[in-house]
Scaffold this motif. Structure first.
Motif, PDB file in Angstrom:
ATOM      1  N   PHE A 154       2.047  47.315  45.126  1.00 50.05           N
ATOM      2  CA  PHE A 154       3.156  46.699  44.382  1.00 50.05           C
ATOM      3  C   PHE A 154       4.507  47.069  44.043  1.00 50.05           C
ATOM      4  O   PHE A 154       5.604  46.570  44.009  1.00 50.05           O
ATOM      5  CB  PHE A 154       2.655  46.059  42.944  1.00 50.05           C
ATOM      6  CG  PHE A 154       1.263  45.268  42.709  1.00 50.05           C
ATOM      7  CD1 PHE A 154       1.536  43.812  43.176  1.00 50.05           C
ATOM      8  CD2 PHE A 154       0.293  45.818  42.540  1.00 50.05           C
ATOM      9  CE1 PHE A 154       0.274  43.027  43.008  1.00 50.05           C
ATOM     10  CE2 PHE A 154      -0.997  45.013  42.687  1.00 50.05           C
ATOM     11  CZ  PHE A 154      -0.826  43.538  42.787  1.00 50.05           C
ATOM     12  N   ALA A 155       4.390  48.424  44.207  1.00 48.93           N
ATOM     13  CA  ALA A 155       5.818  49.132  44.004  1.00 48.93           C
ATOM     14  C   ALA A 155       6.407  49.596  45.077  1.00 48.93           C
ATOM     15  O   ALA A 155       7.711  49.519  45.876  1.00 48.93           O
ATOM     16  CB  ALA A 155       5.774  50.428  43.136  1.00 48.93           C
ATOM     17  N   VAL A 156       5.650  50.249  46.308  1.00 47.77           N
ATOM     18  CA  VAL A 156       6.151  50.661  47.510  1.00 47.77           C
ATOM     19  C   VAL A 156       6.075  49.782  48.366  1.00 47.77           C
ATOM     20  O   VAL A 156       7.250  49.396  49.165  1.00 47.77           O
ATOM     21  CB  VAL A 156       5.259  52.106  47.868  1.00 47.77           C
ATOM     22  CG1 VAL A 156       5.710  52.445  49.344  1.00 47.77           C
ATOM     23  CG2 VAL A 156       5.217  53.197  46.894  1.00 47.77           C
ATOM     24  N   ASN A 157       5.047  49.125  48.773  1.00 47.42           N
ATOM     25  CA  ASN A 157       4.989  48.081  50.033  1.00 47.42           C
ATOM     26  C   ASN A 157       5.799  46.873  49.529  1.00 47.42           C
ATOM     27  O   ASN A 157       6.374  46.339  50.441  1.00 47.42           O
ATOM     28  CB  ASN A 157       3.435  47.846  50.269  1.00 47.42           C
ATOM     29  CG  ASN A 157       2.809  49.119  51.006  1.00 47.42           C
ATOM     30  OD1 ASN A 157       3.534  49.848  51.297  1.00 47.42           O
ATOM     31  ND2 ASN A 157       1.458  49.050  51.022  1.00 47.42           N
ATOM     32  N   LEU A 161       7.452  45.621  41.506  1.00 47.56           N
ATOM     33  CA  LEU A 161       7.360  46.223  40.278  1.00 47.56           C
ATOM     34  C   LEU A 161       7.659  47.558  40.381  1.00 47.56           C
ATOM     35  O   LEU A 161       7.674  48.210  41.412  1.00 47.56           O
ATOM     36  CB  LEU A 161       6.111  45.985  39.363  1.00 47.56           C
ATOM     37  CG  LEU A 161       5.441  44.582  39.294  1.00 47.56           C
ATOM     38  CD1 LEU A 161       3.864  44.791  39.012  1.00 47.56           C
ATOM     39  CD2 LEU A 161       6.237  43.711  38.182  1.00 47.56           C
ATOM     40  N   PRO A 162       8.089  48.392  39.130  1.00 50.56           N
ATOM     41  CA  PRO A 162       8.699  49.788  39.444  1.00 50.56           C
ATOM     42  C   PRO A 162       7.396  50.485  39.331  1.00 50.56           C
ATOM     43  O   PRO A 162       6.307  50.262  38.733  1.00 50.56           O
ATOM     44  CB  PRO A 162       9.464  49.834  37.950  1.00 50.56           C
ATOM     45  CG  PRO A 162       9.064  48.532  37.145  1.00 50.56           C
ATOM     46  CD  PRO A 162       8.763  47.355  38.132  1.00 50.56           C
ATOM     47  N   ALA A 163       7.511  51.520  40.003  1.00 50.03           N
ATOM     48  CA  ALA A 163       6.522  52.432  39.807  1.00 50.03           C
ATOM     49  C   ALA A 163       6.361  53.439  38.877  1.00 50.03           C
ATOM     50  O   ALA A 163       5.080  54.001  38.642  1.00 50.03           O
ATOM     51  CB  ALA A 163       6.711  53.507  41.221  1.00 50.03           C
ATOM     52  N   PHE A 268       2.171  57.171  35.861  1.00 55.82           N
ATOM     53  CA  PHE A 268       3.269  56.114  35.769  1.00 55.82           C
ATOM     54  C   PHE A 268       4.488  56.524  34.944  1.00 55.82           C
ATOM     55  O   PHE A 268       5.147  55.796  34.834  1.00 55.82           O
ATOM     56  CB  PHE A 268       2.858  54.956  35.183  1.00 55.82           C
ATOM     57  CG  PHE A 268       1.792  54.008  35.902  1.00 55.82           C
ATOM     58  CD1 PHE A 268       2.336  53.338  37.227  1.00 55.82           C
ATOM     59  CD2 PHE A 268       0.437  54.204  36.062  1.00 55.82           C
ATOM     60  CE1 PHE A 268       1.414  52.541  37.800  1.00 55.82           C
ATOM     61  CE2 PHE A 268      -0.539  53.454  36.650  1.00 55.82           C
ATOM     62  CZ  PHE A 268      -0.154  52.488  37.642  1.00 55.82           C
ATOM     63  N   SER A 269       4.469  57.864  34.825  1.00 53.09           N
ATOM     64  CA  SER A 269       5.627  58.625  34.268  1.00 53.09           C
ATOM     65  C   SER A 269       5.781  57.834  32.832  1.00 53.09           C
ATOM     66  O   SER A 269       6.934  57.475  32.563  1.00 53.09           O
ATOM     67  CB  SER A 269       6.694  58.868  34.973  1.00 53.09           C
ATOM     68  OG  SER A 269       6.442  59.445  36.063  1.00 53.09           O
TER      69      SER A 269
END
Length: 323
Positions: A154-157, A161-163, A268-269
């Motif tokens: 969901f974040a990279v590909n 959404l933010p990672a 997820f920091s």
């Protein structure tokens, strides 16, 4: 009822007294924080002054006595690294963890109970088989792997959404919350989904097992023989009968997730209490470590006490046995 409450309160007090000693001795037996706090080039005078300032030159029993005395006054000490009161430091991180945990556990419980009841009520249907397959998957894969896959998809590909991070926050009642803003919701979605996945699987299987057992009892048979509609049987009879194990698991999972959301917050920091304790362990910030473990023990004690009281209100037999 009063005797039941007093008995549970005394048990809680004994547990907290034992846990305070175990936690204090266990944490203070690990490493020497002076080696991290003081730079290697510091003089011997600076080292001795720092050791004395933190009370590390005192015997362990005297350090524990001072700790308990301060603890009874609501003082958990000051952080070695941040040089601020520990409670203030934890309180600043708590809202982030609290909103993440509540969203994940409440969502998993509501959705899991509904799906589990359906799977137990219609066990041979295709939908029920799909629900059980999801629950098996939730038990089978580790949470850190699920988190990494969620970030990758969901974040990279996809870039939807933010990672990581908490995103935009808004102040409400003097506390910053992220779920009240669209940007905050986009940041909390993936970590909350990661936390909820295992809880969802557990609730599905628990509700399904309870439903399958209750549907075979005389209570349900008599209700059907009396002509009570199926919807009323499910909502008024079935849910009440399976509520005690669900309440138990909900309370324990809420406490464990609040205490141990470390993996998700790290992946997820997420700037919560879990990430704070990991950082504190790395630098041997003893006051933060002790306060975190004491508060965690207190959290479990309060949750168990609350669950016991709720049980007593639901089932008078429990209240009578504990009297």
């Amino acid at each position: 009822m009063l005797g039941f409450v007093i008995q549970r309160l005394l048990q809680a007090a004994v547990v907290m007294a034992v846990m305070s000693a175990v936690v204090f001795v266990g944490v203070y037996a690990i490493g020497n924080p002076i080696e991290i706090i003081i730079p290697p080039e510091a003089t011997q005078e600076i080292r001795e002054a720092t050791i004395k300032r933190f009370g590390l030159d005192l015997p362990l029993w005297e350090q524990y006595f001072i700790f308990v005395t301060n603890l009874l006054q609501g003082d958990f000490g000051r952080s070695f690294i941040y040089n601020v009161p520990v409670l203030e430091l934890i309180a600043g991180r708590l809202p982030a963890t609290l909103e993440l945990v509540l969203i994940s556990v409440v969502t998993a419980t509501l959705l899991g109970v509904g799906l589990g009841v359906y799977a137990g009520y219609r066990p041979e249907s295709l939908i029920a088989r799909g629900i059980m397959a999801v629950s098996v998957l939730g038990f089978s894969v580790p949470s850190f792997w699920v988190g990494l896959i969620l970030i990758l998809i969901f974040a990279v590909n996809l870039g939807w959404l933010p990672a990581g991070g908490r995103g935009e926050v808004v102040s409400f009642l003097g506390v910053d919350w992220s779920f009240l803003t669209p940007d905050g919701l986009s940041h909390i979605f993936l970590p909350a989904l990661n936390l909820a996945f295992f809880k969802l699987a557990m609730m599905i299987r628990l509700a399904r097992a309870g439903t399958r057992e209750i549907m075979l009892t005389d209570t349900i048979k008599f209700a059907r023989a009396a002509g009570i509609p199926e919807r009323q049987i499910l909502t008024q009879h079935l849910l009440k009968l399976i509520s005690i194990p669900i309440i138990t698991v909900f309370g324990l999972e809420l406490g464990s997730t609040l205490a141990f959301a470390v993996v998700t917050e790290t992946i997820f920091s997420w700037p919560g209490v879990g990430k704070l304790i990991i950082d504190s362990i790395t630098v041997l910030d003893r006051p933060v470590m002790v306060a975190y473990l004491i508060l965690t023990a207190l959290l479990f004690v309060l949750i168990n006490l609350t669950v016991d009281l709720v049980f007593a209100l639901i089932d008078p037999r429990i209240r009578a046995r504990g009297a």
